[in-house]
Design a protein around this motif. Structure first.
Motif, PDB file in Angstrom:
ATOM      1  N   ARG A   1       0.835  -1.210   0.000  1.00  0.00           N
ATOM      2  CA  ARG A   1       0.000   0.000   0.000  1.00  0.00           C
ATOM      3  C   ARG A   1       0.869   1.258   0.000  1.00  0.00           C
ATOM      4  O   ARG A   1       0.595   2.227  -0.721  1.00  0.00           O
ATOM      5  N   LEU A   2       1.913   1.259   0.808  1.00  0.00           N
ATOM      6  CA  LEU A   2       2.827   2.405   0.827  1.00  0.00           C
ATOM      7  C   LEU A   2       3.562   2.545  -0.509  1.00  0.00           C
ATOM      8  O   LEU A   2       3.749   3.659  -1.010  1.00  0.00           O
TER       9      LEU A   2
ATOM     10  N   HIS B   1      10.089   8.514  -5.667  1.00  0.00           N
ATOM     11  CA  HIS B   1      10.548   7.640  -6.755  1.00  0.00           C
ATOM     12  C   HIS B   1      11.989   7.185  -6.516  1.00  0.00           C
ATOM     13  O   HIS B   1      12.348   6.053  -6.828  1.00  0.00           O
ATOM     14  N   ALA B   2      12.785   8.048  -5.904  1.00  0.00           N
ATOM     15  CA  ALA B   2      14.150   7.667  -5.532  1.00  0.00           C
ATOM     16  C   ALA B   2      14.115   6.593  -4.441  1.00  0.00           C
ATOM     17  O   ALA B   2      14.912   5.647  -4.464  1.00  0.00           O
ATOM     18  N   ALA B   3      13.177   6.718  -3.512  1.00  0.00           N
ATOM     19  CA  ALA B   3      13.046   5.722  -2.441  1.00  0.00           C
ATOM     20  C   ALA B   3      12.636   4.365  -3.012  1.00  0.00           C
ATOM     21  O   ALA B   3      13.105   3.317  -2.550  1.00  0.00           O
ATOM     22  N   ILE B   4      11.772   4.362  -4.017  1.00  0.00           N
ATOM     23  CA  ILE B   4      11.369   3.108  -4.663  1.00  0.00           C
ATOM     24  C   ILE B   4      12.587   2.433  -5.272  1.00  0.00           C
ATOM     25  O   ILE B   4      12.820   1.240  -5.075  1.00  0.00           O
TER      26      ILE B   4
ATOM     27  N   ALA C   1       1.283   4.129  -3.031  1.00  0.00           N
ATOM     28  CA  ALA C   1       1.192   5.574  -2.804  1.00  0.00           C
ATOM     29  C   ALA C   1       2.445   6.279  -3.308  1.00  0.00           C
ATOM     30  O   ALA C   1       2.358   7.343  -3.933  1.00  0.00           O
ATOM     31  N   ALA C   2       3.605   5.686  -3.079  1.00  0.00           N
ATOM     32  CA  ALA C   2       4.861   6.287  -3.541  1.00  0.00           C
ATOM     33  C   ALA C   2       4.911   6.340  -5.065  1.00  0.00           C
ATOM     34  O   ALA C   2       5.347   7.342  -5.647  1.00  0.00           O
ATOM     35  N   HIS C   3       4.455   5.289  -5.733  1.00  0.00           N
ATOM     36  CA  HIS C   3       4.424   5.269  -7.198  1.00  0.00           C
ATOM     37  C   HIS C   3       3.549   6.386  -7.755  1.00  0.00           C
ATOM     38  O   HIS C   3       3.839   6.930  -8.817  1.00  0.00           O
ATOM     39  N   GLN C   4       2.479   6.727  -7.036  1.00  0.00           N
ATOM     40  CA  GLN C   4       1.536   7.732  -7.522  1.00  0.00           C
ATOM     41  C   GLN C   4       1.914   9.155  -7.123  1.00  0.00           C
ATOM     42  O   GLN C   4       1.290  10.105  -7.562  1.00  0.00           O
ATOM     43  N   SER C   5       2.953   9.296  -6.336  1.00  0.00           N
ATOM     44  CA  SER C   5       3.376  10.600  -5.848  1.00  0.00           C
ATOM     45  C   SER C   5       4.103  11.396  -6.934  1.00  0.00           C
ATOM     46  O   SER C   5       4.782  10.848  -7.791  1.00  0.00           O
ATOM     47  N   ASP C   6       3.964  12.722  -6.854  1.00  0.00           N
ATOM     48  CA  ASP C   6       4.707  13.623  -7.736  1.00  0.00           C
ATOM     49  C   ASP C   6       6.071  13.981  -7.149  1.00  0.00           C
ATOM     50  O   ASP C   6       6.858  14.661  -7.796  1.00  0.00           O
TER      51      ASP C   6
ATOM     52  N   CYS D   1      10.173  -6.450  -8.110  1.00  0.00           N
ATOM     53  CA  CYS D   1       8.982  -7.285  -8.330  1.00  0.00           C
ATOM     54  C   CYS D   1       7.712  -6.457  -8.420  1.00  0.00           C
ATOM     55  O   CYS D   1       6.682  -6.978  -8.848  1.00  0.00           O
ATOM     56  N   TRP D   2       7.753  -5.212  -7.995  1.00  0.00           N
ATOM     57  CA  TRP D   2       6.527  -4.439  -7.879  1.00  0.00           C
ATOM     58  C   TRP D   2       6.588  -3.108  -8.611  1.00  0.00           C
ATOM     59  O   TRP D   2       6.389  -2.052  -8.018  1.00  0.00           O
ATOM     60  N   PRO D   3       6.818  -3.128  -9.943  1.00  0.00           N
ATOM     61  CA  PRO D   3       6.713  -1.868 -10.699  1.00  0.00           C
ATOM     62  C   PRO D   3       5.250  -1.411 -10.702  1.00  0.00           C
ATOM     63  O   PRO D   3       4.330  -2.204 -10.443  1.00  0.00           O
TER      64      PRO D   3
END
Length: 126
Positions: A84-85, A98-101, A88-93, A108-110
């Motif tokens: 879930r987190l 995105h650096a944290a991802i 939310a990070a993927h959808q953030s501007d 495994c989770w693009p």
């Protein structure tokens, strides 16, 4: 509360829960390894539910004929809260998200794969 285990096909958008319920996590992974009829070349994962969805497990790469581009030797479980987190990070501007991802190595989770779980990620029980 006991857990239930099912396979999910993420080759569909949104992902679908397959009708078979397994007696345990390992039994579900064994079925995926052998090939699920009608989904032999699909992106399959194991979903663990304990009331609501609690864990999604990506099978070992050698056992997955289709699907995600991740490469790992063992099954990789991921907690629902983390997914879930991550969604939310993927959808953030925010570029820091995105650096944290990338820093977290969530290969495994693009976003394309994760968003197929959107219906399951929003189911909560209190």
């Amino acid at each position: 509360m006991s857990s239930s285990y099912t396979a999910m096909c993420l080759s569909h958008d949104p992902g679908i829960e397959l009708p078979t319920e397994y007696t345990g996590h390992d039994a579900a992974l064994d079925e995926l390894r052998q090939g699920v009829p009608g989904h032999r070349h699909c992106d399959l994962i194991v979903a663990t539910f304990s009331g609501a969805f609690t864990v999604m497990t990506c099978p070992p790469s050698k056992d997955r004929p289709g699907g995600a581009s991740c490469v790992h030797a063992a099954a990789e479980p991921m907690d629902a809260g983390v997914l879930r987190l991550l969604a939310a990070a993927h959808q953030s501007d925010d570029p820091a998200m995105h650096a944290a991802i990338k820093a977290g190595h969530f290969i495994c989770w693009p976003w394309d794969r994760l968003r197929r779980l959107r219906g399951f990620l929003t189911r909560l029980t209190l």
